[in-house]
Design a protein around this motif. Structure first.
Motif, mmCIF file in Angstrom:
data_model
loop_
_atom_site.group_PDB
_atom_site.id
_atom_site.type_symbol
_atom_site.label_atom_id
_atom_site.label_comp_id
_atom_site.label_asym_id
_atom_site.label_seq_id
_atom_site.Cartn_x
_atom_site.Cartn_y
_atom_site.Cartn_z
ATOM 1 N N LEU A 174 0.810 -1.140 -0.037
ATOM 2 C CA LEU A 174 0.056 -0.025 0.106
ATOM 3 C C LEU A 174 0.899 1.108 -0.100
ATOM 4 C CD1 LEU A 174 -2.963 -1.052 2.427
ATOM 5 C CD2 LEU A 174 -3.141 -0.545 -0.042
ATOM 6 N N TYR A 178 -0.304 1.913 -3.688
ATOM 7 C CA TYR A 178 -1.626 2.946 -3.548
ATOM 8 C C TYR A 178 -1.537 4.019 -3.908
ATOM 9 C CZ TYR A 178 -5.738 4.266 -1.162
ATOM 10 O OH TYR A 178 -6.937 4.938 -0.958
ATOM 11 N N ALA A 185 -6.145 -0.422 -3.959
ATOM 12 C CA ALA A 185 -6.029 -0.967 -2.290
ATOM 13 C C ALA A 185 -6.372 -2.322 -2.167
ATOM 14 C CB ALA A 185 -6.949 0.078 -1.896
#
Length: 498
Positions: A174, A178, A185
């Protein structure tokens, strides 16, 4: 204390400490995850996990419980070769099923995302998650073996290792991949789940290879426990869990849709679902570490007692399990009812989650009791009854979700949960009492803990102060008054606590 009792307590402590560590780490992870991807992200994650639970149900096929029961029986009256044969056959069966399921979920990820979850953003997450299924199935069989051997330390260590890998991988993925897109995610979090499952399976398989050398034959005869026995024991569990998980998955898919019909957009409905399933429910089930450990161990204990024809031992175990479960669950109800707002504010900075926690607290005795009774009934070979009650309950829930939630929204869904948990826990309890020939002591199991909880809540609910300080004070007052009232009413004895 007898040797068997010392072993049970030791194993219960191992499982309890492990479960507490895992739940604590899981809570920290979920709090961080909710801050990172938000309520809608948690909702999408919960929807994918619902599909994943269905896939994992096919992968594990209920074989963990079957392995525990058969290996427990063979350790009493079988042979070392019979034990190894059971585990080997379980590997073959779970590998066969899980490989098929991996192919289905990999190649049909997009249709599942579009027509089932109704969100194309989850397709890549479903596809990567499918690779974990064979490893999950094998791990499940080995965990069943270790439970029968009354050696929970290996699977417990594997669980901690798995959770550690999951958290590290999720944070790294992440942090680097992300970009605010919930599609990436979900992919990152579930990719971390897959890596963790593979690592955990490798760990627990090595532990199994080392432990199986230590098995000593208990008789000269070689039993022919194999695929036929494995399937005959696991078939009701497989059918029950397939239907139960499929219905629960369908239910999870329907809740956001029906909430959206009541009021709001799809995004708002998924956010509410995320707060309920991804934030409030994990908090409510956090204290179940000991109860889940007890339930897991009781499968082997009760199965062994049933195989030996020891009805008195079964009766004692059932009495203690019901008493301790209800006593603990009423205490948890008081704590969560009093501290719901403070817990929600500290963990999630959300008043809505606090309201959900407060309502769910009222259902804790039913939810906790159902979890423990489920394990005991499986140990008594009553999988068929568990399956029947669960199937009826799931059908009723789906019908009510389709008819009630569109008109009453989240309040309607909470009412459905209350009806559902009351029905399943009551029916399973009734079956267990009949099967074990145990009388339900209403005053001891229900009335006294309820009085203790009511007084504890009354004493703690009006305390005011700063958030963290208030939560700590309320917690201490509630538990302290509950224990004091327990002593006054004799809700639980020193022997029970010991």
């Amino acid at each position: 204390m007898s040797k068997n009792k010392r072993l049970f307590v030791k194993n219960a402590l191992v499982l309890t400490v492990t479960a507490f560590i895992l739940r604590a780490a899981g809570m920290v992870f979920r709090v961080w995850l909710s801050d990172t991807i938000g309520a809608e992200g948690m909702g999408l994650y919960s929807l994918v996990i619902s599909v994943y639970l269905l896939a994992s149900c096919f992968a594990t096929s209920g074989l963990s419980t079957a392995v525990t029961r058969l290996v427990s029986d063979e350790l009493v009256c079988g042979s070392a070769s019979s034990v190894k044969r059971i585990v080997k056959k379980s590997f073959f069966l779970t590998a066969l099923i899980s490989v098929v399921m991996t192919a289905i979920f990999f190649f049909f990820a997009e249709p599942i995302a579009v027509y089932w979850i109704k969100d194309i953003r989850t397709a890549d997450a479903i596809r990567i998650l499918s690779f974990s299924l064979p490893f999950m199935g094998i791990s499940s069989c080995i965990r069943g073996y270790f439970m029968a051997r009354k050696k929970p330390s290996a699977p417990s260590a594997a669980n901690i290792f798995e959770q550690t890998i999951r958290m590290i991988c999720a944070v790294l993925l992440l942090s680097n991949l992300y970009d605010g897109d919930l599609k990436s995610a979900c992919f990152c979090v579930l990719c971390a789940d897959t890596v963790a499952e593979i690592c955990s399976c490798t760990y627990v398989y090595i532990a199994y290879l080392l432990d199986r050398r230590k098995i000593k034959a208990t008789s000269d005869s070689v039993h022919q426990s194999g695929m036929k026995q494995l399937v005959s024991v696991s078939a009701p569990i497989i059918a029950g869990r397939y239907l139960q998980t499929a219905l629960h998955t369908a239910e999870s898919m329907l809740v956001p849709q029906t909430l959206c019909m009541y009021k709001g957009t799809r995004s708002e409905a998924v956010s509410v679902f995320g707060m309920l399933k991804g934030m409030a429910m994990p908090v409510i089930f956090f204290p179940t570490s000991f109860l889940n450990s007890m339930s897991t161990l009781l499968i082997a204990e009760v199965s062994g007692a049933a195989a030996a024809g020891d009805k008195d031992k079964i009766r004692r175990n059932v009495n203690k399990a019901i008493h301790i479960t209800l006593y603990s669950s009423f205490a948890a109800t008081g704590v969560f009812f009093c501290c719901a707002d403070e817990i929600s504010s500290i963990l999630y900075k959300s008043n809505e989650v606090g309201s959900m926690i407060r309502f769910l607290a009222l259902l804790i005795p039913f939810m906790y009791l159902e979890n423990v009774i489920d394990g005991i009934l499986r140990g008594l070979n009553e999988q068929g009854s568990v399956f029947l009650y669960s199937a009826i309950d799931s059908v009723i829930r789906i019908v009510l979700i389709l008819t009630v939630v569109p008109s009453f929204g989240l309040i309607g869904f909470f009412a459905i949960m209350a009806v559902s948990n009351t029905f399943t826990s009551t029916m399973n309890l009734r079956k267990l009492l009949m099967r074990a020939d145990v009388k339900f002591d209403f005053v001891k199991y229900i009335f006294k803990p309820f009085i203790c909880t009511a007084v504890a809540v009354f004493a703690a609910v009006n305390i005011t102060g700063t958030t963290i300080f208030l939560c700590c004070v309320k917690l201490l007052v509630c538990i302290g008054v509950y224990l004091a009232m327990s002593a006054v009413t004799n809700a639980i004895s020193f022997a029970d606590l010991r």
